[in-house]
Design an enzyme around this catalytic site. Structure first.
Site, PDB file in Angstrom:
ATOM      1  N   LYS A  94      -5.693   0.177   3.526  1.00 20.49           N
ATOM      2  CA  LYS A  94      -5.129  -0.286   4.801  1.00 20.49           C
ATOM      3  C   LYS A  94      -4.203  -1.475   4.587  1.00 20.49           C
ATOM      4  CE  LYS A  94      -6.333  -3.453   7.349  1.00 20.49           C
ATOM      5  NZ  LYS A  94      -6.995  -4.486   8.180  1.00 20.49           N
ATOM      6  N   ASP A 106      -7.298   1.393  10.357  1.00 17.97           N
ATOM      7  CA  ASP A 106      -8.504   0.587  10.238  1.00 17.97           C
ATOM      8  C   ASP A 106      -9.593   1.202  11.110  1.00 17.97           C
ATOM      9  OD1 ASP A 106      -7.761  -0.018  12.817  1.00 17.97           O
ATOM     10  OD2 ASP A 106      -7.277  -2.113  12.415  1.00 17.97           O
TER      11      ASP A 106
END
Length: 224
Positions: free
Chosen positions: A120, A138
């Site tokens: 991420k 996320d």
């Protein structure tokens, strides 16, 4: 409604609501963005933005971060979650960047090899720091994608693949930010009524609505 039709409608709504979404983490360049995103794990952006001014005043480059040392880094970021681990990782990552030439480069494998940097964080740096198409996912985006029926993936990696499949590549960088802002303003993790949400109200399946309504009903039922 087909998943693609749903994604198209959601994309239009997000573009209307957030045509030019700003990056919520304060930063100066790809390196400070990398630091800010790494600090944001299990911590709010607001908390990160409260500690980074003092941190960047002393260490806004990998060289300065290494010179600062993990103990001083910890003093500056102590208020955020997992601060001891993050302080060590920031120091180690800065040293790795120096060993590799001293610059943050737009290479996913290199970014993910840095201490404390996962997929991420690397995606955010690629997309927001360098303008390279990437879809950072996320836990919040993972949750919304499931609520909206855009992905049934059990991991953020699977959700990322599903979202990339239904949103055009030229929208990925802004779509990530748009979903974050929408989640904050309209679609929180807890105490959320799907039937009143601008997107969940029509995009969520009946099964999903029933599943999320069940805990609310149990909380409201008085004990005997």
């Amino acid at each position: 409604m087909r998943r693609q039709d749903k994604a198209d409608r959601i994309g239009e709504m997000l573009d209307d609501l957030y045509p030019d979404p700003p990056i919520p983490l304060d930063h100066r360049d790809p390196y400070t963005l990398l630091v800010a995103v790494a600090l944001s794990a299990q911590t709010t952006d607001k908390q990160v933005n409260e500690v980074t001014p003092a941190l960047f005043a002393e260490a806004a480059t990998p060289e300065q971060m290494v010179a600062l040392g993990p103990d001083r880094i910890l003093e500056l970021i102590r208020e955020i979650g997992l601060a001891p681990t993050k302080a060590r990782n920031l120091w180690r990552a800065a040293d790795q960047i120096l060993e590799a030439g001293g610059e943050v480069i737009p290479d996913r494998d290199v970014l993910e090899s840095l201490a404390g940097v996962g997929r991420k964080t690397a995606s955010v740096v690629l997309s927001q720091g360098f303008g390279i198409p990437a879809f950072a996912v996320d836990t919040h985006i993972h949750r919304l994608a499931a609520r909206w029926g855009l992905s049934n993936g059990t991991t953020v990696e699977r959700t990322e693949r599903d979202l990339k499949a239904v949103f055009p590549i030229d929208t990925w960088n802004r779509r990530h930010l748009q979903i974050i802002y929408f989640g904050r303003e309209h679609c929180p993790a807890r105490h959320h009524r799907l039937l009143t949400c601008p997107i969940c109200s029509w995009a969520a399946t009946k099964r999903r609505i029933a599943e999320e309504a069940a805990p609310a009903r149990s909380r409201s039922t008085p004990r005997r």
